[in-house]
Design an enzyme around this catalytic site. Structure first.
Site, PDB file in Angstrom:
ATOM      1  N   LYS A  44      -1.697 -20.354  10.725  1.00 36.35           N
ATOM      2  CA  LYS A  44      -0.999 -21.293   9.821  1.00 36.35           C
ATOM      3  C   LYS A  44      -0.539 -22.515  10.598  1.00 36.35           C
ATOM      4  CE  LYS A  44       3.448 -20.688  11.442  1.00 36.35           C
ATOM      5  NZ  LYS A  44       4.093 -21.686  12.284  1.00 36.35           N
ATOM      6  N   ASP A  94       7.801 -14.988  10.398  1.00 37.90           N
ATOM      7  CA  ASP A  94       6.563 -15.584   9.885  1.00 37.90           C
ATOM      8  C   ASP A  94       5.630 -14.551   9.265  1.00 37.90           C
ATOM      9  OD1 ASP A  94       7.166 -18.169  10.602  1.00 37.90           O
ATOM     10  OD2 ASP A  94       5.995 -18.155  12.446  1.00 37.90           O
TER      11      ASP A  94
HETATM   12  O1  C5P Z   1      11.747 -13.726  13.460  1.00 37.81           O
HETATM   13  P1  C5P Z   1      11.185 -13.952  14.811  1.00 37.81           P
HETATM   14  O2  C5P Z   1      11.306 -12.740  15.698  1.00 37.81           O
HETATM   15  O3  C5P Z   1       9.793 -14.488  14.806  1.00 37.81           O
HETATM   16  O4  C5P Z   1      12.068 -15.082  15.471  1.00 37.81           O
HETATM   17  C1  C5P Z   1      12.051 -15.360  16.859  1.00 37.81           C
HETATM   18  C2  C5P Z   1      13.320 -16.107  17.194  1.00 37.81           C
HETATM   19  O5  C5P Z   1      13.305 -17.410  16.591  1.00 37.81           O
HETATM   20  C3  C5P Z   1      14.587 -15.460  16.672  1.00 37.81           C
HETATM   21  O6  C5P Z   1      15.092 -14.520  17.586  1.00 37.81           O
HETATM   22  C4  C5P Z   1      15.518 -16.636  16.514  1.00 37.81           C
HETATM   23  O7  C5P Z   1      16.073 -16.991  17.770  1.00 37.81           O
HETATM   24  C5  C5P Z   1      14.594 -17.762  16.115  1.00 37.81           C
HETATM   25  N1  C5P Z   1      14.534 -17.948  14.651  1.00 37.81           N
HETATM   26  C6  C5P Z   1      15.616 -18.516  14.031  1.00 37.81           C
HETATM   27  N2  C5P Z   1      15.583 -18.698  12.650  1.00 37.81           N
HETATM   28  C7  C5P Z   1      14.490 -18.386  11.942  1.00 37.81           C
HETATM   29  C8  C5P Z   1      13.368 -17.806  12.579  1.00 37.81           C
HETATM   30  C9  C5P Z   1      13.418 -17.616  13.943  1.00 37.81           C
HETATM   31  O8  C5P Z   1      16.628 -18.840  14.658  1.00 37.81           O
HETATM   32  N3  C5P Z   1      14.476 -18.606  10.613  1.00 37.81           N
END
Ligand code: C5P
Length: 289
Positions: A12, A137
């Site tokens: 994406k 994601d």
């Molecule tokens: O959800 P995911 O593990 O992919 O996110 C990785 C990091 O990105 C999270 O630990 C957070 O620090 C940040 N993040 C965030 N807000 C989001 C998505 C991700 O702060 N909506």
């Protein structure tokens, strides 16, 4: 007995990404436009007495194998949810550059969930929750296409398909150092740096007109400034690309992949210029849905 289940795991880009605030759970409240690309990994799950995960293909280097891979965790979560044993091998043919902002790892995990739901249909209603447990994601890839994502990215509103566009991706040059927990590092920098007006609604308005250009997306990603602060080489890469292709490029998600988007049929010329100048490029298109 099922012999083998296989499916695509597309990449994406984010056409726009606004950060609306920081939440008490540490995540950020987002408003973003996800767009599925034709570029895809291929994922298969095969029953096996030697469970595990293997990665092959042109983009396999540096991708974690075995239990460290999110796609393996997806299989374990799905099996656990179905009350089954994860006695499968997960095979990923990696075509999407890893850790590039293209969400290849998240898409591989979603592909595993979708395959697992064919084996264990009782999982279907739980797929969105399982996906969100794996990463912000991941839920988008359960349906893909063109969608607006709010919340952490999981509150998805499907949008009418964007007509076919070419997309040229500029992954990080070889030799650039990976950043540990890159997405978290980029979000952490944001607190100091985001002061731009929201962009999602205006990009969406342009998308509804049926045609988008990279110029329409300049400044539309709230994470771009923060990513420039995290990756010391990122600005230089952009300057080099823009000088060669004579067009702006924009960052996808937390980066560090730059991309160009334009009318169907025009991407090859852009890619040709860039390759002549020694830049690495991947030419793809928006997915047809
Ligand atoms: O959800 P995911 O593990 O992919 O996110 C990785 C990091 O990105 C999270 O630990 C957070 O620090 C940040 N993040 C965030 N807000 C989001 C998505 C991700 O702060 N909506």
């Amino acid at each position: 007995m099922v012999e083998r289940l296989a499916g695509p795991a597309p990449a994406k880009v984010n056409l726009a990404l606004d950060v609306l605030g920081r939440r008490s759970d540490g995540y950020h409240e987002l408003d973003t436009l996800f767009l599925e690309l034709e570029l895809a990994d291929h994922v298969e799950i095969v029953p096996s007495e030697a469970p595990g995960l293997e990665v092959s293909g042109p983009r396999a280097a540096g991708v974690p194998a075995g239990r460290a891979n999110l796609a393996w965790r997806a299989l374990e979560c799905a099996a656990f949810g179905a009350g089954a044993d994860p006695t499968f091998r997960v095979r990923i043919d990696k075509q999407i550059p890893a850790a590039g902002g293209l969400a290849g790892g998240s898409s591989d995990a979603a592909a595993v969930l979708l395959l697992a739901a064919k084996l264990w249909p009782q999982l279907v209603p739980r797929l969105p929750a399982l996906a969100l447990e794996l990463g912000s994601d991941v839920p988008f890839f359960l349906t893909g296409g063109f969608a607006r994502g709010r919340g952490r990215g999981e509150l998805l509103e499907p949008l009418p398909p964007l007509p076919m566009h070419d997309v040229v991706l500029f992954p990080p040059p070889a030799g650039t150092q990976a950043v540990e927990r890159k997405t978290a590092a980029v979000f952490a920098k944001l607190a100091e740096l985001d002061s731009r007006p929201p962009a999602v609604s205006s990009v969406l308005e342009l998308a509804r007109g049926g045609s988008l250009s990279t110029e329409d997306l300049v400044g539309a990603n709230a994470l771009e400034h923060a990513a420039l602060a995290v990756f010391p080489w990122l600005q230089e890469h952009r300057t080099r690309i823009e000088a060669v292709i004579r067009s702006p490029v924009v960052l996808t998600g937390a980066g560090p992949t730059w991309f160009w988007i334009g009318p169907s049929g025009s991407g090859d010329a852009v890619a040709h210029c860039a390759r002549e100048a020694g830049l690495e490029v991947i030419v793809t298109r928006t997915a047809a849905r």
